[in-house]
Design an enzyme around this catalytic site. Structure first.
Site, PDB file in Angstrom:
ATOM      1  N   ARG A  70       0.891  -1.173   0.000  1.00 48.11           N
ATOM      2  CA  ARG A  70       0.000   0.000   0.000  1.00 48.11           C
ATOM      3  C   ARG A  70       0.923   1.216   0.000  1.00 48.11           C
ATOM      4  O   ARG A  70       1.664   1.429   0.973  1.00 48.11           O
ATOM      5  CB  ARG A  70      -0.918  -0.002   1.219  1.00 48.11           C
ATOM      6  CG  ARG A  70      -1.678   1.284   1.391  1.00 48.11           C
ATOM      7  CD  ARG A  70      -2.832   1.169   2.355  1.00 48.11           C
ATOM      8  NE  ARG A  70      -3.938   0.430   1.753  1.00 48.11           N
ATOM      9  CZ  ARG A  70      -5.173   0.407   2.250  1.00 48.11           C
ATOM     10  NH1 ARG A  70      -5.461   1.068   3.350  1.00 48.11           N
ATOM     11  NH2 ARG A  70      -6.121  -0.280   1.647  1.00 48.11           N
ATOM     12  N   HIS A  73      -7.192   1.017  -6.590  1.00 46.46           N
ATOM     13  CA  HIS A  73      -7.394   0.079  -5.471  1.00 46.46           C
ATOM     14  C   HIS A  73      -8.044  -1.196  -6.021  1.00 46.46           C
ATOM     15  O   HIS A  73      -9.207  -1.498  -5.752  1.00 46.46           O
ATOM     16  CB  HIS A  73      -8.284   0.742  -4.417  1.00 46.46           C
ATOM     17  CG  HIS A  73      -8.263   0.074  -3.066  1.00 46.46           C
ATOM     18  ND1 HIS A  73      -7.469  -1.026  -2.779  1.00 46.46           N
ATOM     19  CD2 HIS A  73      -8.954   0.351  -1.928  1.00 46.46           C
ATOM     20  CE1 HIS A  73      -7.683  -1.379  -1.511  1.00 46.46           C
ATOM     21  NE2 HIS A  73      -8.569  -0.564  -0.986  1.00 46.46           N
ATOM     22  N   GLN A 131      -9.833  -4.035  -3.783  1.00 46.02           N
ATOM     23  CA  GLN A 131     -11.136  -3.617  -3.254  1.00 46.02           C
ATOM     24  C   GLN A 131     -12.230  -3.751  -4.313  1.00 46.02           C
ATOM     25  O   GLN A 131     -13.319  -4.268  -4.034  1.00 46.02           O
ATOM     26  CB  GLN A 131     -11.063  -2.163  -2.772  1.00 46.02           C
ATOM     27  CG  GLN A 131     -12.396  -1.622  -2.280  1.00 46.02           C
ATOM     28  CD  GLN A 131     -12.844  -2.256  -0.984  1.00 46.02           C
ATOM     29  OE1 GLN A 131     -12.111  -2.241  -0.014  1.00 46.02           O
ATOM     30  NE2 GLN A 131     -14.058  -2.799  -0.954  1.00 46.02           N
ATOM     31  N   ASP A 145     -17.528   6.915  -1.468  1.00 46.25           N
ATOM     32  CA  ASP A 145     -16.240   6.731  -0.786  1.00 46.25           C
ATOM     33  C   ASP A 145     -15.988   8.016  -0.008  1.00 46.25           C
ATOM     34  O   ASP A 145     -16.624   9.052  -0.254  1.00 46.25           O
ATOM     35  CB  ASP A 145     -15.122   6.460  -1.810  1.00 46.25           C
ATOM     36  CG  ASP A 145     -13.789   6.078  -1.157  1.00 46.25           C
ATOM     37  OD1 ASP A 145     -13.773   5.792   0.062  1.00 46.25           O
ATOM     38  OD2 ASP A 145     -12.766   6.067  -1.871  1.00 46.25           O
ATOM     39  N   CYS A 185     -16.400   1.219   0.247  1.00 38.69           N
ATOM     40  CA  CYS A 185     -15.242   0.367   0.582  1.00 38.69           C
ATOM     41  C   CYS A 185     -14.869   0.445   2.059  1.00 38.69           C
ATOM     42  O   CYS A 185     -14.162  -0.428   2.561  1.00 38.69           O
ATOM     43  CB  CYS A 185     -14.052   0.717  -0.299  1.00 38.69           C
ATOM     44  SG  CYS A 185     -13.374   2.363  -0.032  1.00 38.69           S
ATOM     45  N   ARG A 231     -13.476  -9.041   0.940  1.00 35.74           N
ATOM     46  CA  ARG A 231     -12.043  -8.771   0.769  1.00 35.74           C
ATOM     47  C   ARG A 231     -11.238 -10.043   1.072  1.00 35.74           C
ATOM     48  O   ARG A 231     -10.280 -10.360   0.384  1.00 35.74           O
ATOM     49  CB  ARG A 231     -11.581  -7.649   1.713  1.00 35.74           C
ATOM     50  CG  ARG A 231     -12.152  -6.263   1.439  1.00 35.74           C
ATOM     51  CD  ARG A 231     -11.675  -5.685   0.117  1.00 35.74           C
ATOM     52  NE  ARG A 231     -10.229  -5.625  -0.009  1.00 35.74           N
ATOM     53  CZ  ARG A 231      -9.443  -4.658   0.467  1.00 35.74           C
ATOM     54  NH1 ARG A 231      -9.976  -3.639   1.124  1.00 35.74           N
ATOM     55  NH2 ARG A 231      -8.132  -4.675   0.272  1.00 35.74           N
TER      56      ARG A 231
HETATM   57  N1   CP Z   1     -11.249  -0.540   2.160  1.00 33.12           N
HETATM   58  C1   CP Z   1      -9.979  -0.625   2.604  1.00 33.12           C
HETATM   59  O1   CP Z   1      -9.026  -0.776   1.839  1.00 33.12           O
HETATM   60  O2   CP Z   1      -9.871  -0.537   3.955  1.00 33.12           O
HETATM   61  P1   CP Z   1      -8.530  -0.340   4.794  1.00 33.12           P
HETATM   62  O3   CP Z   1      -7.994   1.042   4.457  1.00 33.12           O
HETATM   63  O4   CP Z   1      -8.965  -0.458   6.228  1.00 33.12           O
HETATM   64  O5   CP Z   1      -7.544  -1.386   4.397  1.00 33.12           O
HETATM   65  N1  NVA Z   2     -10.122   6.524  -1.347  1.00 30.94           N
HETATM   66  C1  NVA Z   2      -9.756   6.049  -0.017  1.00 30.94           C
HETATM   67  C2  NVA Z   2      -9.944   4.574   0.056  1.00 30.94           C
HETATM   68  C3  NVA Z   2      -9.630   3.986   1.403  1.00 30.94           C
HETATM   69  C4  NVA Z   2      -9.750   2.480   1.438  1.00 30.94           C
HETATM   70  C5  NVA Z   2      -8.303   6.423   0.261  1.00 30.94           C
HETATM   71  O1  NVA Z   2      -7.460   6.321  -0.628  1.00 30.94           O
HETATM   72  O2  NVA Z   2      -8.024   6.835   1.403  1.00 30.94           O
END
Ligand code: CP
Ligand code: NVA
Length: 310
Positions: free
Chosen positions: A109, A136, A139, A227, A266, A294
């Protein structure tokens, strides 16, 4: 076999993504009866180890990957980006070469998408994108699975993205092409996804339209998606909250969708901002299934990356 990276939905053929989804459904069926019943996943990833690098916060992604590896018989090494030498300036290329000597796959990440691409380029083991500023994909695979559980095949269905044209929106644009669904985006000026992503999707079998009108996007929809208005790394918080305020998904907007439309998010969600509590916690919300899925999708992605699927 060439190294199987899972970086983005636009980088993989539709048949591969469908194979991964079918495997995710199978993984979920095997787990029926859990937590009281037996987990019948076998141990196809026994002796495999996944490195998990986090430059940003995570709850779902971290725990679902961790549990996916454990339930498939494998193990994980969690690395907080700032605690590694990467965080002190060691190059991405050197990090990739070294990790390739220890582990069988790398999940990351990251703040910058190009960093993940470089990592994959230099790595001898599969790299999985667990969220970047661009996308992402793990997700959205879980989202497609959740939609199909609730409403059947997604092909030809109308999906509505309402709010920020962020990393999730871009991956949904890719999904529209790969899963042949209609995607209507409603995003305010200044917060639209890159036009090039939409052009790519429409040139590859997608039906993607962008407007600034949430009512148009929601009209006759099979699924409304929200989101957070402030993603990790965003600093223009006040400007975002002001620009995105008219894009809240609430009961009035849900009424414009089909009567059996579902709501997805998400998570993490901010009740009273991008979605009302009434919708998020209401009967048409499938967000908890979406979060659970997930786990099943991560298993399928890992199995594909590690050569356990055709
Ligand atoms: N939706 C998602 O990716 O959640 P986290 O940021 O908690 O991993
Ligand atoms: N768009 C959000 C998604 C989190 C899972 C972010 O990038 O923070």
């Amino acid at each position: 076999m060439t190294t199987r990276h899972f970086l983005d939905l636009d980088a993989l053929p539709a048949a591969t993504l469908r194979r991964i989804l079918e495997t995710a459904f199978d993984m979920k069926r095997r787990r029926a009866g859990w937590p009281k019943g037996k987990i019948d996943s076998g141990a196809p990833l026994a002796d495999y180890t996944l490195a998990m690098i986090f430059e940003k916060s995570s709850t779902r992604t971290r725990v679902s990957f961790e549990m996916a590896m454990r339930q498939l018989g494998g193990s994980t090494v969690v690395m907080q980006g700032q605690d590694t030498q990467l965080g002190r300036g060691e190059s991405v290329a050197d990090t990739a070469r070294v990790l390739s000597r220890y582990v069988d796959a790398i999940m990351i990440r990251a703040n910058r998408h190009d960093m993940v691409q470089e990592l994959a380029h230099e790595s001898e083991v599969p790299v999985i994108n667990a969220l970047t500023n661009r996308s992402h994909p793990c997700q959205v695979m879980a989202d497609v699975m959740t939609f199909e559980e609730a409403r059947g095949p997604i092909a030809g269905k109308r999906i509505s993205w309402i709010g920020d044209g962020n990393n999730m929106a871009v991956t949904w644009i890719h999904a529209a092409a790969r899963f042949s669904c209609e995607l209507r985006l409603a995003c305010p000026a200044g917060y639209r996804p890159p036009q090039g992503e939409i052009e790519w999707a429409n040139a590859n079998g997608g039906k993607v339209t962008l407007s600034d009108d949430p009512a148009y996007a929601a009209d006759g929809s099979d699924c409304l998606i929200a989101d957070t208005w402030v993603s990790m790394g965003d600093t223009d918080v006040e400007e975002r909250l002001a620009a995105l305020k008219p894009y809240q998904i609430n009961a009035a907007l849900m009424k414009k969708a089909k009567p059996d439309a579902v709501f997805m998010h998400c998570l993490p969600a901010y009740r009273g901002k991008e979605v009302t509590a009434e919708v998020l916690d209401g009967p048409r919300s499938v967000v908890w299934d979406e979060a659970e899925n997930r786990l099943h999708v991560q298993k399928a992605i890992l199995m594909w990356c590690l050569g356990k699927l055709d």
